[in-house]
Design a protein around this motif. Structure first.
Motif, PDB file in Angstrom:
ATOM      1  N   GLU B 237       0.907  -1.049  -0.165  1.00 58.73           N
ATOM      2  CA  GLU B 237       0.269  -0.292  -0.098  1.00 58.73           C
ATOM      3  C   GLU B 237       1.200   0.614   0.316  1.00 58.73           C
ATOM      4  O   GLU B 237       1.374   1.441   0.671  1.00 58.73           O
ATOM      5  N   TYR B 238       0.502   1.831  -0.810  1.00 56.46           N
ATOM      6  CA  TYR B 238       1.611   3.095  -1.174  1.00 56.46           C
ATOM      7  C   TYR B 238       0.903   4.354  -1.562  1.00 56.46           C
ATOM      8  O   TYR B 238      -0.736   4.797  -1.648  1.00 56.46           O
ATOM      9  N   CYS B 239       0.614   5.565  -0.755  1.00 58.02           N
ATOM     10  CA  CYS B 239       0.326   7.025  -0.466  1.00 58.02           C
ATOM     11  C   CYS B 239       1.119   8.034  -0.697  1.00 58.02           C
ATOM     12  O   CYS B 239       2.313   7.862  -0.078  1.00 58.02           O
ATOM     13  N   LYS B 240       0.821   8.529  -2.060  1.00 55.02           N
ATOM     14  CA  LYS B 240       1.714  10.055  -1.594  1.00 55.02           C
ATOM     15  C   LYS B 240       1.258  11.083  -1.692  1.00 55.02           C
ATOM     16  O   LYS B 240       0.120  11.985  -2.110  1.00 55.02           O
ATOM     17  N   ALA B 417     -15.191  14.820  -1.675  1.00 52.44           N
ATOM     18  CA  ALA B 417     -13.593  14.448  -1.329  1.00 52.44           C
ATOM     19  C   ALA B 417     -12.989  13.039  -0.683  1.00 52.44           C
ATOM     20  O   ALA B 417     -12.307  12.269  -0.653  1.00 52.44           O
ATOM     21  N   ARG B 418     -14.013  13.039   0.403  1.00 47.28           N
ATOM     22  CA  ARG B 418     -13.706  12.067   1.751  1.00 47.28           C
ATOM     23  C   ARG B 418     -14.081  10.803   0.675  1.00 47.28           C
ATOM     24  O   ARG B 418     -12.934   9.739   1.549  1.00 47.28           O
ATOM     25  N   SER B 419     -14.773  10.408   0.104  1.00 43.94           N
ATOM     26  CA  SER B 419     -15.154   9.143  -0.573  1.00 43.94           C
ATOM     27  C   SER B 419     -14.117   8.690  -0.844  1.00 43.94           C
ATOM     28  O   SER B 419     -13.530   7.493  -1.548  1.00 43.94           O
ATOM     29  N   ALA B 420     -12.926   9.641  -2.420  1.00 42.67           N
ATOM     30  CA  ALA B 420     -11.639   8.949  -1.846  1.00 42.67           C
ATOM     31  C   ALA B 420     -10.545   8.763  -1.628  1.00 42.67           C
ATOM     32  O   ALA B 420      -9.818   8.125  -2.038  1.00 42.67           O
ATOM     33  N   LEU B 421     -10.614   8.859  -0.185  1.00 41.90           N
ATOM     34  CA  LEU B 421      -9.860   8.477   1.079  1.00 41.90           C
ATOM     35  C   LEU B 421     -10.354   7.492   1.621  1.00 41.90           C
ATOM     36  O   LEU B 421      -9.857   6.558   2.220  1.00 41.90           O
ATOM     37  N   ASP B 422     -11.622   6.985   1.468  1.00 43.10           N
ATOM     38  CA  ASP B 422     -11.991   5.233   1.857  1.00 43.10           C
ATOM     39  C   ASP B 422     -11.536   4.076   1.669  1.00 43.10           C
ATOM     40  O   ASP B 422     -11.313   3.719   2.796  1.00 43.10           O
ATOM     41  N   ALA B 423     -10.663   4.455   0.623  1.00 44.58           N
ATOM     42  CA  ALA B 423      -9.801   2.738   0.271  1.00 44.58           C
ATOM     43  C   ALA B 423      -9.125   2.971   0.918  1.00 44.58           C
ATOM     44  O   ALA B 423      -7.722   1.857   0.670  1.00 44.58           O
ATOM     45  N   ILE B 424      -8.387   3.781   1.885  1.00 41.40           N
ATOM     46  CA  ILE B 424      -6.790   3.895   1.897  1.00 41.40           C
ATOM     47  C   ILE B 424      -7.043   2.998   4.126  1.00 41.40           C
ATOM     48  O   ILE B 424      -7.652   3.438   4.426  1.00 41.40           O
ATOM     49  N   ARG B 425      -5.794   2.510   3.442  1.00 44.07           N
ATOM     50  CA  ARG B 425      -6.703   1.183   4.878  1.00 44.07           C
ATOM     51  C   ARG B 425      -5.923   1.477   5.650  1.00 44.07           C
ATOM     52  O   ARG B 425      -6.601   1.418   7.159  1.00 44.07           O
ATOM     53  N   LEU B 426      -4.729   2.639   5.999  1.00 45.21           N
ATOM     54  CA  LEU B 426      -4.018   2.875   7.355  1.00 45.21           C
ATOM     55  C   LEU B 426      -5.301   3.754   7.542  1.00 45.21           C
ATOM     56  O   LEU B 426      -5.332   5.093   7.170  1.00 45.21           O
ATOM     57  N   PRO B 428      -5.004   5.466  10.686  1.00 44.32           N
ATOM     58  CA  PRO B 428      -4.228   7.595  11.075  1.00 44.32           C
ATOM     59  C   PRO B 428      -3.501   7.449  10.454  1.00 44.32           C
ATOM     60  O   PRO B 428      -3.756   9.580   9.911  1.00 44.32           O
ATOM     61  N   LEU B 429      -2.933   7.571   9.029  1.00 44.82           N
ATOM     62  CA  LEU B 429      -3.278   7.864   7.722  1.00 44.82           C
ATOM     63  C   LEU B 429      -4.120   8.642   6.934  1.00 44.82           C
ATOM     64  O   LEU B 429      -3.734   9.621   6.598  1.00 44.82           O
ATOM     65  N   ARG B 430      -5.256   7.893   6.641  1.00 48.29           N
ATOM     66  CA  ARG B 430      -6.727   7.907   6.550  1.00 48.29           C
ATOM     67  C   ARG B 430      -6.967   9.652   7.545  1.00 48.29           C
ATOM     68  O   ARG B 430      -7.199  10.547   6.638  1.00 48.29           O
ATOM     69  N   ALA B 431      -6.619   9.425   8.327  1.00 51.01           N
ATOM     70  CA  ALA B 431      -6.838  10.649   9.619  1.00 51.01           C
ATOM     71  C   ALA B 431      -5.928  11.662   8.701  1.00 51.01           C
ATOM     72  O   ALA B 431      -7.011  12.685   9.158  1.00 51.01           O
ATOM     73  N   HIS B 432      -5.260  11.625   9.045  1.00 52.44           N
ATOM     74  CA  HIS B 432      -3.956  12.620   8.951  1.00 52.44           C
ATOM     75  C   HIS B 432      -4.553  13.639   7.164  1.00 52.44           C
ATOM     76  O   HIS B 432      -4.192  15.122   6.785  1.00 52.44           O
ATOM     77  N   LEU B 433      -4.947  12.616   5.986  1.00 56.36           N
ATOM     78  CA  LEU B 433      -4.656  13.100   5.058  1.00 56.36           C
ATOM     79  C   LEU B 433      -6.509  13.268   5.206  1.00 56.36           C
ATOM     80  O   LEU B 433      -6.309  15.115   4.579  1.00 56.36           O
ATOM     81  N   GLU B 434      -7.570  13.563   5.927  1.00 55.79           N
ATOM     82  CA  GLU B 434      -8.664  14.009   5.503  1.00 55.79           C
ATOM     83  C   GLU B 434      -8.737  15.406   6.636  1.00 55.79           C
ATOM     84  O   GLU B 434      -9.522  16.236   6.225  1.00 55.79           O
ATOM     85  N   ARG B 435      -7.775  15.369   7.685  1.00 56.62           N
ATOM     86  CA  ARG B 435      -7.400  16.642   7.592  1.00 56.62           C
ATOM     87  C   ARG B 435      -6.974  18.088   7.503  1.00 56.62           C
ATOM     88  O   ARG B 435      -6.691  19.247   6.956  1.00 56.62           O
ATOM     89  N   ALA B 436      -5.717  17.566   6.471  1.00 57.80           N
ATOM     90  CA  ALA B 436      -5.115  17.943   5.208  1.00 57.80           C
ATOM     91  C   ALA B 436      -5.895  18.593   4.168  1.00 57.80           C
ATOM     92  O   ALA B 436      -5.837  19.247   3.798  1.00 57.80           O
ATOM     93  N   CYS B 437      -7.135  17.899   3.759  1.00 58.37           N
ATOM     94  CA  CYS B 437      -7.797  18.117   2.895  1.00 58.37           C
ATOM     95  C   CYS B 437      -9.003  19.321   3.433  1.00 58.37           C
ATOM     96  O   CYS B 437      -8.269  20.095   2.713  1.00 58.37           O
ATOM     97  N   LEU B 438      -9.640  18.924   4.888  1.00 62.32           N
ATOM     98  CA  LEU B 438     -10.126  19.656   4.992  1.00 62.32           C
ATOM     99  C   LEU B 438      -9.658  21.017   5.424  1.00 62.32           C
ATOM    100  O   LEU B 438     -10.292  22.447   4.716  1.00 62.32           O
ATOM    101  N   ALA B 439      -8.267  21.743   5.509  1.00 59.84           N
ATOM    102  CA  ALA B 439      -7.548  22.606   5.676  1.00 59.84           C
ATOM    103  C   ALA B 439      -7.892  23.633   4.907  1.00 59.84           C
ATOM    104  O   ALA B 439      -7.404  24.176   4.747  1.00 59.84           O
ATOM    105  N   ARG B 440      -7.434  22.437   2.932  1.00 58.41           N
ATOM    106  CA  ARG B 440      -7.917  23.574   2.342  1.00 58.41           C
ATOM    107  C   ARG B 440      -9.567  24.015   1.302  1.00 58.41           C
ATOM    108  O   ARG B 440      -9.200  24.251   0.836  1.00 58.41           O
ATOM    109  N   LEU B 441     -10.174  23.087   2.048  1.00 57.77           N
ATOM    110  CA  LEU B 441     -11.091  23.390   1.698  1.00 57.77           C
ATOM    111  C   LEU B 441     -11.153  24.312   1.976  1.00 57.77           C
ATOM    112  O   LEU B 441     -12.047  25.084   3.335  1.00 57.77           O
TER     113      LEU B 441
END
Lengths: 258, 451, 482
Positions: B237-240, B417-426, B428-441
Motif C-alpha cells: 500500500e502506497y500513498c503519495k 473528497a472524502r470518498s476518495a480516501l475511503d480506500a486507504i487502509r491505514l 491514522p494515515l486516513r485521518a491525517h489526509l482528511e485533516r490535510a484536505c479539510l484545511a484546503r477546502l
C-alpha cells in the motif's frame, strides 16, 4: 422403434485433460433419463459435447442420433434436427431481443424441415400461449436475450424456448439450479408438459430435488467421466440419502439402461 | 515544403533551461553519489542523453498538452546540490512529521537525508530503510538493475535519473510483513531544486505500507522519481501526499513493476504547489496482478494539478481499478489522463477507471481523458468520466434539513473528497489526509467535527 | 472439426461487392498539383474570380502545412504529386440537361450500386445527386424541390447559379486552412452537393448523394455545403462506393453544415469505399473533414454515420454549438476488418448557453482491424448549463484486432455537466454456441449480435438506409470470429 440417441465409448477432453472416459448410453423415444453425479464428474461436459461445443475434443467413441452420426455435425444442424440443450448458464446477448432470437431459431428449424416460416402474427400468437404456460410476463420477450434476467427468469426462458422448438431430444443441464421452490415447480411443469411418446429427455442434475417433480425412467450416476451406476428412479433417492461419497468406491461399470 | 516553425517564448525558455541543465552537469556530476561506479555513471549519462534528446516537455507533447512547464523552465533552478540559501530558509513544518503515525520515518530536508528528523524502529532481519545517496556511495552495483529500469519514464524522470542525489531506499526481503508504516517525508526549507529518487523493493509474499510525503512552504522545485518493484505475491500500500507551499513546483513520477500475483494499492493526494504533475504507472510483468490507483486533487487560486496514469496489462488475468477525483476552485485547473493498455495476449484482463471532477467556481477548468488501448479480445474494460458541480437535489435535501446553502455545499464537497480516501487502509494515515484536505477546502471549519 | 473457423474463413474471403470498374471515357488533367492545375480546374468549371482566389489561397496555405500524425493510423507516405486532381466523364458538349442525356453506362453503374436514379425518383421519393469521380452527374427531383424554394444541385452549378450563397457560406464552417486535408480539398475540389433550405421550409423528402470513385489514380475531393435557414428542416443521406484497385486512392472531402435559428439538419452517411484486400493491399484513404455549425438558437445538427469501408478512415464530424439551446448529436458505427484502420469520433464545442450534445459511438474491430474513437467535448466559459452525454462501446471479434478510446474532455464552466462512459465487449464463443444451439448459423449469429450492438445507431438512420447498413455490416464482418 429405433433409439433416439446411442452413445458408445465416448471420450472427450478439454485441453489435455480427459473429462469423459468412456460413456455408453442409449435413450429411446418417450424416455426420461436422469444423469446425476458430483461436481466435476463430467455431467455438463456430456451435455455440451452432445450439443457440439467445440471447446471439448472428442477423442474416442461414437454417437448416433436418430440413426445418423451426430459428432460430425455443426451445432446448428443438431439443433435444427431437434436436439435442444437447456443451458446451465444461459448466455446474455445485449441489444438482441428475446423475441427476435426465438423467431429466428424457430424459423431456422422450420426451413430445415421444409416447412413455411411463421410470420410475425402467427409467431406472436404461438409464443403468447407458451408464455402463459411458463407464467412469464410478455415484456420478457421484448427485453434483450437473458440480459438483466433473474436466475429464475433465465431458466424459465430456456424452457420457453424448448416448448417453442419442440425438440426430439431435450438435454436439460441443471435446469433447477438457483431456483426457489415456486420457480422450480413452474419449470418442472413446463418440462412435464413436453413429455411425449416420441420425445426423449436427458435431465442433468446434481440434486435429486428436481426429480421429485420430473420423475425419470432411468437414473445414471456419473463419476470421473464414466457411468458407474444405472437404475430406476429409486437410485436418485439412494443418492439423496447417501450422498456421492460411496460411488467413487464402487467399481466402475458401464451399465446399459434397460 | 515546410516553413520553419517560429519558436514560441515558452519553447525558448525550455531550450535555455535545457542548456543550463547540460551546462551544469560537468560541475555537478563528480559530486553525485555512485559516480565512482561505472554502472551508475553510465546510467546517469544515458539518462542525460535521453533528456538532451527530448528536452523539457512542451504543450506539443501529447502527454503535456494541458500542462505548461514554462513557470519551471523560466526559473534558474539548476543549482549545485548543497547550495543552500540559508538566509531564506522557512521554518520546517513539524506537523508534517506525523508523530502519531508510529512506524518508521525517513526524513529529508531540501533533498538531503536528515537523520535528526528520522526515526527508524527495530526492523526484521534484512529490511533496509535508509538514504539512497548513502547506499549509492557504499554499494552502487547492488542497486544498478533496479535504477536502470526506465519503463514508463518521462523526460523529467530522465532528468532525475541523471541528477539524483538522495532519497529513500526501502528493501523488504521475501516473506516479511511490516506491520508498521514507513513514512518518507521530504521537507522544503529553502528555494532549492531537489530531485529525490526513491527505490522500493518488496520481496515475494512480503507486505508493507509506504507514505511518500512532500511538505514545506518554501518555493522549491521538486522533480521526484519513485520506483517500486513488487516480487511475486507482494502486497504494497502506497500513498503519495503532495502538500507543499503555494509557490512550490512539483513534478513526480511513481513507477511500479509487478511480478505475478502481486498487489499494489496506490493513492495520490495532491493538495499544494502552484504546479503539480504526477505520473503514476504500473506494469504487470506477471499474471494475476492487481493494481488500484486512487487519487484526489484539490486546487484553488491559480493552482494547476495534473495526474497522468498508465497501467500496462502486459500479462493475462490482471485486474486494475482507478478512481480519481478532483475538486477545483478559484482559477485552478485540474488535468487527469488515465491510460489503460491491454497488450496482445493479456486475456482476461479486467480494467475499470473513473475520473470525477467537481468545479466549484466559474473560472476553474477540468480536463480529463480516460484512454483505453486494447489489443486482446477477452477483456473487461470500462471507463467513465464526469465533470460537473454539486448535485442540486442533494443540496436542496440538505437545505430542507436546515443547512444553510454554504454549509450544504461544504458538506457535499467534503463528502465528494472524502470518498476518495475511503480506500486507504491505514486509519491514522486516513485521518491525517482528511485533516490535510479539510484545511484546503473552502468553509472547512464547520466540517472539522465531521472529520 | 472447428466449424466456426471454417465458416469464418469463408466469410472473411468474401469479396467486396461494389468493386467493378466502369469503362467510361474520362476527361482528366495529368497527375500533380500546382497553381496551374488549380487555375485549370477553375477554368474548366468556368468559375467566377472569387473562387479561383479562394482556391489559390487555400493552396498556398496548404504548402505550409504538414500531414497530421497524431492519430493512431499508419500508412506509407502519400505522394501528392502522383494524384490526378481532376477527372470528369467526358461531356457530350454541354453536359446532361436531364437524366435522359446522362451516359447510360453511368446510369448502369448506379443501378449496380443500388441507386437506380429513375426508380428512386418514381418510387422512393428520394432526390439523388450522384457524384461520379469529381463531377455531379444528375440531380433528380429538382423541379419539385424548386417549388418550395429549395436549392439542391451540384456544387459547380451552385457556383454558377447562386454565387452569392456560395460566397457567403463556403469556408464559413471549415476555413480554407483548417487542417491539411481540408486545405487540400479547398484548393482542388471539383464538385459535390449544394443544398439550401429556405426559412421555415421542411424539406418533404430525404435528399441523397451517392459518391463513387472510378478513375484510376484519381483522388476524390468533393465539397458539400448545406444551409438550413431559420426554422428549416432537412434530412440528407450520403452513400459511397469505389472500385477495387491495388493502389490506394485518396478521398479528401469537406462537408459544411450551417443551421440557423431553430433549423434542424440530419446528415447520415453510409460509407462503403473499397477497404483493400485481406492483406491490406489497395483501398481508399478516407480523410474527411465534416463540421456543422449550430449558428442559431435552438438549432440542431445530427450526424449519423456507418463506416464500414475504406482502408483508412479519418473523420470527426463535429458540431459547433454556438446558438443558445442548440443541440448536437453524433451516432456512429465504425467497423474495421482485415487490416482496415479507423480513427473516428467527433468534436462537440459548447459555446452557447444550455447547449446539449449526445455522442453514441460503436466500434467493431475484427480480423487485424484497428478502431479508435477520438473525441473532444469542450465546454467554454460561456456555455452556461451545457450538457454532454457520451457513450462509447467497443466490440472485439477475435484476438488480433485492436480497439482504442481517446476521449478528450475540457470543461470551463461549473454549471456544465459532462458524462462519459466507455465499455468493451466481445463476441464470445459462449454467445455463438448458444445461438447455434438454437439453430442459427454462425454467420447469422454474428450478424445478429453485431446488429444488436449497433441498434442505438441504426435507429437514427432513415429506414431504407438502416436496412442497407445492416446488410453492409453483415457482408463486411460476418464470421470474422477466429
Amino acid at each position: 422403434m429405433p433409439p433416439i440417441l446411442e452413445i458408445r465409448g465416448l471420450e472427450a477432453r478439454v485441453d489435455d485433460k480427459p473429462i469423459l472416459r468412456g460413456i455408453d448410453l442409449t435413450v429411446n423415444p418417450g424416455e426420461v433419463h436422469a444423469i446425476m453425479g458430483p461436481n466435476g464428474s463430467g455431467k455438463s461436459t456430456l451435455a455440451q459435447v452432445l450439443a457440439g461445443r467445440e471447446t471439448y475434443a472428442v477423442t474416442a467413441g461414437e454417437v448416433h442420433y436418430l440413426g445418423a452420426d451426430l459428432l460430425t455435425r455443426a451445432p446448428e444442424e443438431r439443433a435444427r434436427e431437434g436436439l435442444f440443450l437447456a443451458f446451465q448458464y444461459p448466455v446474455e446477448i445485449a441489444g438482441v431481443s428475446n423475441v427476435y432470437l426465438l423467431k429466428a431459431a424457430l424459423n431456422a428449424a422450420r426451413r430445415h424441415r421444409g416447412e413455411p416460416e411463421l410470420d410475425a402474427m402467427d409467431f406472436l400468437a404461438l409464443v403468447r400461449g407458451k408464455l402463459k404456460a411458463m407464467e412469464m410476463p410478455e415484456d420478457l420477450i421484448y427485453r434483450s436475450v437473458n440480459e438483466g434476467f433473474s436466475g429464475g427468469e433465465k431458466k424459465r426462458n430456456e424452457i420457453l424456448q424448448m416448448a417453442l422448438l419442440e425438440p426430439k431430444l431435450a438435454i436439460l443441464d441443471e435446469a433447477d439450479s438457483g431456483l426457489d421452490i415456486d420457480a422450480l415447480q413452474v419449470v418442472a411443469r413446463g418440462i412435464n408438459a413436453l413429455r411425449a411418446p416420441g420425445r426423449a429427455m436427458i435431465v442433468v442434475t446434481h440434486y435429486q430435488r428436481l426429480l421429485d417433480y420430473v420423475v425419470p425412467d432411468f437414473v445414471h450416476v456419473l463419476s470421473q467421466g464414466r457411468i458407474v451406476r444405472s437404475g430406476g428412479k429409486e437410485l436418485a433417492l439412494e443418492l439423496e440419502s447417501r450422498g456421492y461419497g460411496w460411488i467413487d468406491d464402487a467399481a466402475p461399470a458401464a451399465v446399459r439402461a434397460q | 515544403m515546410n516553413t520553419a516553425v517560429r519558436e514560441r517564448p515558452s519553447d525558448r525558455a525550455g531550450r535555455e533551461a535545457l542548456e543550463r541543465a547540460l551546462a551544469a552537469w560537468p560541475a555537478i556530476a563528480p559530486g553525485l553519489p555512485g559516480m565512482h561506479a561505472s554502472g551508475i555513471a553510465k546510467l546517469r549519462e544515458n539518462a542525460l542523453a535521453r533528456f538532451r534528446a527530448s528536452g523539457f516537455p512542451t504543450a506539443r507533447d501529447e502527454e503535456w498538452k494541458y500542462t505548461d512547464l514554462s513557470a519551471l523552465t523560466a526559473r534558474s533552478f539548476m543549482q549545485v546540490p548543497g547550495d543552500v540559501q540559508a538566509a531564506t530558509a522557512e521554518p520546517l513544518p513539524h506537523h508534517a512529521l506525523f508523530d502519531d503515525l508510529g512506524g518508521h520515518r525517513l526524513a529529508f530536508v531540501d533533498g538531503r537525508h536528515a537523520p535528526e528528523l528520522s526515526s527508524i524502529g527495530p526492523l526484521p532481519g534484512g529490511v533496509r530503510i535508509e538514504s539512497l545517496g548513502a547506499a549509492l556511495l557504499r554499494d552502487p552495483a547492488a542497486l544498478e538493475t533496479w535504477l536502470a529500469d526506465s519503463r514508463g519514464h518521462s523526460a523529467m524522470a530522465a532528468l532525475n535519473a541523471a541528477f539524483m542525489a538522495d532519497g529513500a531506499l526501502v528493501i523488504v526481503p521475501a516473506a516479511v510483513e511490516l506491520a508498521e508504516p514507513i513514512h518518507l517525508v521530504f521537507l522544503g526549507a529553502t528555494a532549492s531544486t531537489v530531485q529525490p529518487r526513491n527505490l522500493i523493493v518488496v520481496g515475494e509474499h512480503s507486505k508493507c505500507t509506504l507514505i511518500e510525503h512532500y511538505a514545506g512552504s518554501a518555493p522549491t522545485f521538486t522533480n521526484a522519481l519513485t520506483q517500486a518493484f513488487l516480487a511475486r505475491d507482494a502486497d504494497v500500500e502506497y500513498c503519495k501526499l503532495q502538500d507543499e507551499g503555494e509557490r512550490a513546483l512539483h513534478v513526480g513520477g511513481t513507477h511500479v513493476a509487478q511480478a505475478q500475483g502481486s498487489r499494489f494499492a496506490g493513492h495520490s493526494v495532491s493538495l499544494g504547489a502552484s504546479l503539480a504533475r504526477h505520473d503514476v504507472t504500473a506494469i504487470f510483468d506477471g499474471e494475476r496482478c492487481t493494481a488500484t490507483l486512487d487519487g484526489l486533487y484539490l486546487a484553488g487560486g491559480r493552482q494547476h494539478v495534473d495526474h497522468h496514469t498508465r497501467i500496462d496489462h502486459a500479462q493475462p488475468h490482471g485486474t486494475s481499478r482507478e478512481h480519481f477525483r478532483g475538486i477545483l476552485d478559484g482559477r485552478s485547473r485540474g488535468v487527469f489522463n488515465g491510460r489503460i493498455v491491454v497488450h496482445p495476449g493479456a486475456q482476461q484482463s479486467d480494467a475499470w477507471l473513473t475520473s470525477r471532477n467537481l468545479l466549484l467556481s466559474a473560472d476553474a477548468e477540468a480536463d480529463t481523458k480516460p484512454q483505453l488501448e486494447i489489443y486482446a479480445d477477452d477483456v473487461k474494460c470500462a471507463h467513465g468520466a464526469t465533470v460537473g458541480q454539486l448535485d442540486e437535489n442533494e443540496l436542496f435535501y440538505l437545505r430542507s434539513r436546515g443547512f444553510d446553502a454554504a454549509a450544504a455545499r461544504s458538506v457535499l464537497t467534503w463528502a465528494f473528497a472524502r470518498s476518495a480516501l475511503d480506500a486507504i487502509r491505514l486509519a491514522p494515515l486516513r485521518a491525517h489526509l482528511e485533516r490535510a484536505c479539510l484545511a484546503r477546502l473552502p468553509q472547512a471549519l464547520p466540517l472539522a467535527e465531521l472529520a | 472439426m472447428d466449424t466456426d473457423t471454417t465458416h469464418i474463413d469463408e466469410l472473411i474471403s468474401r469479396e467486396y461487392a461494389h468493386g467493378f470498374v466502369t469503362d467510361i471515357e474520362a476527361d482528366s488533367v495529368p497527375p500533380g498539383l500546382s497553381e496551374d492545375v488549380i487555375r485549370l480546374i477553375s477554368a474548366k468549371k468556368n468559375e467566377p474570380p472569387f473562387m479561383l482566389e479562394w482556391r489559390l489561397d487555400a493552396y498556398r496555405h496548404w504548402l505550409t502545412m504538414r500531414e497530421p500524425d497524431w492519430s493512431s493510423i499508419g500508412h506509407p507516405p502519400i505522394d501528392y504529386q502522383d494524384i490526378v486532381y481532376y477527372s470528369a466523364p467526358k461531356a457530350k458538349k454541354d453536359g446532361p440537361k436531364s437524366l435522359d442525356e446522362v451516359d447510360p453506362e453511368l446510369l448502369r453503374v448506379y443501378e449496380k450500386l443500388g441507386v437506380p436514379l429513375k426508380e428512386r425518383e418514381a418510387l422512393a421519393g428520394v432526390a439523388v445527386d450522384a457524384v461520379f469521380d469529381s463531377v455531379s452527374v444528375g440531380t433528380t427531383f429538382k423541379s419539385r424541390l424548386a417549388e418550395l424554394g429549395i436549392i439542391f444541385c451540384a456544387f459547380s452549378e451552385a457556383v454558377q447559379e447562386h454565387p452569392e450563397l456560395v460566397r457567403q457560406y463556403l469556408g464559413s464552417v471549415v476555413p480554407r486552412g483548417d487542417n491539411f486535408f481540408a486545405a487540400l480539398n479547398s484548393a482542388v475540389f471539383t464538385d459535390g452537393s449544394f443544398c439550401y433550405i429556405p426559412k421555415g421550409v421542411r424539406c418533404p423528402m430525404e435528399l441523397s448523394t451517392y459518391f463513387r470513385i472510378n478513375a484510376k489514380d484519381s483522388g476524390q475531393f468533393e465539397r458539400t455545403l448545406i444551409i438550413a435557414d431559420e426554422g428549416a428542416y432537412v434530412s440528407y443521406l450520403e452513400g459511397c462506393t469505389a472500385p477495387m484497385r491495388d493502389e490506394n486512392q485518396l478521398h479528401a472531402a469537406v462537408v459544411e453544415l450551417v443551421a440557423l435559428e431553430r433549423a434542424h439538419i440530419k446528415y447520415s452517411t453510409v460509407q462503403n469505399w473499397y477497404p483493400g484486400d485481406r492483406d491490406g493491399k489497395g483501398g481508399i484513404y478516407n480523410f474527411v473533414t465534416k463540421r456543422g455549425d449550430c449558428r442559431g438558437a435552438h438549432s440542431h445538427i445530427a450526424w449519423t454515420q456507418v463506416e464500414t469501408g475504406s482502408a483508412i478512415t479519418w473523420k470527426y464530424p463535429s458540431c459547433i454549438l454556438r446558438g443558445d439551446n442548440s443541440v448536437g448529436t453524433f451516432h456512429s458505427v465504425a467497423l474495421t476488418n482485415h487490416r482496415q484502420q479507423a480513427d473516428t469520433g467527433t468534436k462537440m464545442i459548447h459555446i452557447g448557453r444550455n447547449t446539449r450534445s449526445t455522442i453514441v459511438s460503436k466500434g467493431i474491430s475484427a480480423g487485424r482491424g484497428s478502431n479508435a474513437y477520438r473525441g473532444l467535448v469542450k465546454v467554454l466559459k460561456t456555455a452556461e448549463g451545457a450538457r454532454n452525454y457520451t457513450q462509447c462501446d467497443s466490440l472485439l471479434v477475435g484476438d488480433r484486432c485492436a480497439a482504442h478510446t481517446f476521449p478528450y474532455i475540457e470543461v470551463r464552466n461549473p454549471t456544465a455537466k459532462v458524462e462519459h462512459e466507455a465499455s468493451t465487449s466481445r463476441i464470445g464463443e459462449e454467445q455463438l454456441f448458444y445461438c447455434r444451439q438454437r439453430g442459427l448459423s454462425a454467420e447469422d449469429a454474428v450478424s445478429m449480435i453485431v446488429n444488436g450492438f449497433c441498434k442505438e445507431v441504426f435507429k437514427e438512420l432513415p429506414m431504407e438506409f438502416a436496412v442497407e447498413a445492416q446488410k453492409l455490416l453483415g457482408v463486411s464482418l460476418e464470421g470474422s470470429v477466429g
